[in-house]
Design an enzyme around this catalytic site. Structure first.
Site, short mmCIF file in Angstrom:
data_model
loop_
_atom_site.label_atom_id
_atom_site.label_comp_id
_atom_site.label_asym_id
_atom_site.label_seq_id
_atom_site.Cartn_x
_atom_site.Cartn_y
_atom_site.Cartn_z
N GLY A 92 0.79 -1.22 0.00
CA GLY A 92 0.00 0.00 0.00
C GLY A 92 0.82 1.27 0.00
O GLY A 92 0.29 2.35 -0.26
N ARG A 93 2.12 1.15 0.29
CA ARG A 93 2.96 2.35 0.31
C ARG A 93 4.33 2.10 -0.30
O ARG A 93 5.17 3.00 -0.34
CB ARG A 93 3.11 2.88 1.74
CG ARG A 93 4.00 2.05 2.61
CD ARG A 93 4.19 2.65 4.00
NE ARG A 93 3.06 2.42 4.86
CZ ARG A 93 2.28 3.37 5.33
NH1 ARG A 93 2.50 4.63 5.01
NH2 ARG A 93 1.28 3.10 6.12
N GLY A 126 -0.21 6.32 0.79
CA GLY A 126 0.91 5.67 0.13
C GLY A 126 2.27 6.21 0.52
O GLY A 126 3.28 5.85 -0.08
N ARG A 176 14.87 -0.18 0.39
CA ARG A 176 15.12 -1.43 1.13
C ARG A 176 15.63 -2.50 0.19
O ARG A 176 15.20 -2.60 -0.96
CB ARG A 176 13.82 -1.88 1.81
CG ARG A 176 13.97 -3.15 2.64
CD ARG A 176 12.77 -3.38 3.51
NE ARG A 176 11.55 -3.64 2.76
CZ ARG A 176 10.32 -3.58 3.27
NH1 ARG A 176 10.15 -3.24 4.54
NH2 ARG A 176 9.26 -3.84 2.53
N ARG A 183 6.17 -12.94 1.27
CA ARG A 183 5.76 -13.08 2.66
C ARG A 183 4.83 -14.28 2.82
O ARG A 183 4.29 -14.80 1.85
CB ARG A 183 5.00 -11.82 3.11
CG ARG A 183 5.67 -10.50 2.72
CD ARG A 183 4.63 -9.42 2.44
NE ARG A 183 5.24 -8.20 1.93
CZ ARG A 183 5.55 -7.15 2.68
NH1 ARG A 183 5.27 -7.17 3.97
NH2 ARG A 183 6.10 -6.08 2.15
N ASP A 252 1.61 -11.05 7.28
CA ASP A 252 2.10 -10.31 6.11
C ASP A 252 3.45 -9.66 6.38
O ASP A 252 4.07 -9.11 5.46
CB ASP A 252 1.08 -9.25 5.67
CG ASP A 252 0.77 -8.25 6.76
OD1 ASP A 252 0.26 -8.68 7.81
OD2 ASP A 252 1.03 -7.06 6.57
N ASN A 253 3.92 -9.74 7.62
CA ASN A 253 5.25 -9.22 7.97
C ASN A 253 6.25 -10.34 8.22
O ASN A 253 7.32 -10.10 8.80
CB ASN A 253 5.16 -8.33 9.22
CG ASN A 253 4.36 -7.08 8.98
OD1 ASN A 253 4.26 -6.60 7.85
ND2 ASN A 253 3.77 -6.53 10.02
#
Length: 487
Positions: A92-93, A126, A176, A183, A252-253
Site C-alpha cells: 500500500g505504500r 501511500g 530497502r 511473505r 504479512d510481515n
C-alpha cells in the site's frame, strides 16, 4: 566504479504477471535530500560509498526519474493481523522496483517504501514519514551487524511533502534491499481467494528461486515448508537471545527467508522484562517479547494452512512439531556463547532461566549485563554485576554456580574467553531513546546525529573510544517511549 544507472536488473517476479502484482509509477516527493546511506548496503550492489553523494540516487529514490531497468510493481498479498484474517492488504505504500544481480551472482530486490498510492493503499496516502523511515534504516543495518538475519536499508530520502498522521509530518522514502519480498501473506492471498493454480505457480517460483534443494525431495512443497520453518526458528532464537521485540508479527510481515522484515514499532529490551510490549497499539500484548515464539509457531501454522491444497495436513502438522525443539536448541547455543561457554551441559537451560528470572526481578539491563560479564575476569565481573541485583542471595548462588561451570570448561586463557564473549555481546544496542533523539534532530534538518548513530551501531561489538555515550544506560524517560504502527 559502477554507476547507479548501470545496475543489472532481472525482474523475475514482475514476469509472473498481473495476478501477482500491479505496475505502478512512483509518485515524486518535493525537494528531496539524502538523510543517510549505508556503505555496507551499497556494497551489496557493487556500489562504492561515494555513490551516496551522487544526486541521481536521490532522484531515483524520490521518484523524480525512472531507474533504468526497473519495473516498479505493487505486490498482492493478504494476511492475519493480530490474529484476524484481512484480505485487503498488499503493497500500500511501497513498490518492488526490481531485482538486481551483483557481481557475486546474488539477487537483491530493490523496494522503495513511501512511493505513493497503489491499488492496495485502501484509505492511505501511500507515503512513509521520516521518523519511521529512519527507524527502519537504523534497525535493518544494526540487526545485520549483530548477525540477525534481516532486510537491509540502503538509504533514506527526506522531503518537504506534507503528510498527516497524528500530526502533520514530512514524507520520506526508504530504499530497502532483500533477497526476496515474498511473505507468508502471499500464499494466504491465493489460498483464501481460491486461486489454487496461482498458488501453485507461486510455490514453484519461490522453490526454484530460493529453495532449489527442495526440488530433489520426494515432496518439494512440504520440503519448502520445512525450510521456512527452520529459518524462522533460527531467526526467533536470535531475536530472543539478543532481546529484540518486533512489535507487529502479522503474517504479512513474515518473510519466507527467515529474515527480520517490515518492522515498525520495534524495540530492544532495556531492563529485562519478558512481558514487554513495544507497540502501544497492541492492547492485549499479543506481540509481547515472551509471546514472539508462540506467535511465530502460530504464523507458521497459518502458512501451512495456505499450503493444504498441495501438502497433506498431517504432514504439515508433523513438521510444525519440529519448530519448538529447533528454536530451543538454537537459542540455548546462542545463550551459551553469550555466557562464555564452549561446551554443553545438561542443566545449562535451567542455569540460564535462573539468571533471567533474577534479572527480571531486579530490572537488570539485558544487554549491558552480558557485555559487562566479559569486561573483567569472571569473579571480578560478577562482583561488579552483583550491585545491580536485589535478590543478593539468589545472585550469589547463581554466580557461584556460574564460576564452577566456567571452571569445568578447563580454559586456561581468560583473555581469550573474554574476547570471545565481546565478539557476541554488543557494547552498543539500538535503544529507542537514541533513535528518537536522532529522529528529532533530523526533523529539524540536522542529519549528523542519525549518521553518527548509524556508524556506531554498524560496529556494535567494537569499543569505539569516544562513543561511550551511546552505550550508557537509558534515562528513565527513555525506557517508556510509546511506538505506534503509524508510518
Amino acid at each position: 566504479m559502477k554507476r547507479l544507472s548501470e545496475l543489472a536488473f532481472d525482474n523475475r517476479f514482475a514476469r509472473l504477471g498481473d495476478t501477482f502484482s500491479t505496475a505502478v509509477t512512483p509518485l515524486p516527493i518535493a525537494s528531496p535530500r539524502l538523510v543517510v546511506a549505508s556503505p555496507a548496503a551499497l556494497a551489496l550492489l557493487d556500489l562504492e560509498p561515494a555513490v551516496a553523494d551522487d544526486p541521481q540516487l536521490v532522484e531515483y529514490c524520490a521518484g523524480q526519474c525512472p531507474w533504468p531497468g526497473a519495473e516498479p510493481r505493487a505486490m498482492a498479498y493478504s494476511g492475519h493481523q493480530f490474529g484476524f484474517y484481512n484480505p485487503q492488504l498488499g503493497d500500500g505504500r511501497g513498490l518492488l522496483l526490481g531485482e538486481v544481480i551483483n557481481a557475486a551472482g546474488e539477487r537483491w530486490d530493490l523496494h522503495l517504501k513511501g512511493a505513493g498510492k497503489t491499488p492496495y493503499s485502501r484509505m492511505g496516502d501511500g507515503r512513509a514519514v521520516l521518523r519511521s523511515s529512519i527507524r527502519e534504516f537504523l534497525a535493518s543495518e544494526h540487526l545485520h551487524a549483530l548477525g540477525i538475519p534481516t532486510s537491509r536499508a540502503l538509504c533514506v530520502t527526506a522531503s518537504d511533502t506534507p503528510v498527516w498522521r497524528e500530526t502533520e509530518e514530512r514524507a520520506a522514502t526508504l530504499l530497502r534491499l532483500a533477497p526476496s519480498h515474498v511473505r507468508f501473506g502471499h500464499f494466504e492471498f491465493f489460498y483464501y481467494s481460491r486461486q489454487h493454480e496461482a498458488l501453485r505457480q507461486l510455490l514453484d517460483y519461490v522453490i526454484g528461486e530460493y529453495f532449489a534443494d527442495c526440488l530433489a525431495q520426494p515432496d518439494p512443497y512440504r520440503a519448502f515448508f520445512d525450510r521456512v520453518l527452520e529459518r524462522t526458528a533460527a531467526l526467533l532464537a536470535r531475536w530472543q537471545a539478543y532481546g529484540f521485540c518486533h512489535g507487529v508479527m502479522n503474517t504479512d510481515n513474515m518473510s519466507i527467508l527467515g529474515i527480520t522484515f517490515d518492522f515498525g514499532p520495534y524495540a530492544f529490551l532495556d531492563d529485562f522484562d519478558p512481558g514487554f510490549v513495544c507497540n502501544h497499539s497492541d492492547d492485549t500484548g499479543r506481540y509481547s517479547f515472551d509471546n514472539q515464539v508462540p506467535i511465530a509457531h502460530w504464523n507458521l501454522s497459518a502458512l501451512g494452512q495456505a499450503l493444504t491444497p498441495f501438502v497433506d495436513k498431517d504432514a504439515l502438522l508433523g513438521s510444525l512439531k519440529r519448530f519448538l525443539p529447533l528454536f530451543r536448541g538454537a537459542w540455548l547455543e546462542l545463550m551459551r556463547r553469550r555466557l562464555g561457554f564452549t561446551t554443553a551441559e545438561a542443566d545449562d537451560r535451567e542455569r540460564i532461566q535462573r539468571l533471567l528470572q533474577l534479572m527480571q526481578g531486579s530490572a537488570v539491563d539485558y544487554s549491558r549485563f552480558f557485555r559487562e560479564l566479559g569486561d573483567r575476569p569472571a569473579a571480578a565481573a560478577l562482583r561488579r554485576l552483583r550491585e545491580d541485583f536485589v535478590d543478593l542471595a539468589g545472585f550469589d548462588a547463581w554466580a557461584g554456580d556460574h564460576l564452577a561451570r566456567l571452571a569445568r570448561e578447563n580454559e586456561a586463557d581468560e583473555a581469550a574467553r573474554r574476547a570471545r564473549m565481546h565478539a557476541v555481546n554488543p557494547k552498543y544496542i539500538l535503544r529507542n531513546y537514541l533513535a528518537q533523539q536522532a529522529i528529532e534532530a533530523a526533523e529539524r534538518g540536522d542529519y549528523s546525529p542519525v549518521r553518527e548513530l548509524h556508524a556506531v551501531l554498524s560496529r556494535p561489538f567494537d569499543e569505539q573510544p569516544g562513543m561511550e555515550r551511546y552505550a550508557e544506560r537509558p534515562p528513565e524517560w527513555g525506557k517508556h517511549l510509546e511506538i505506534s504502527c503509524s508510518s
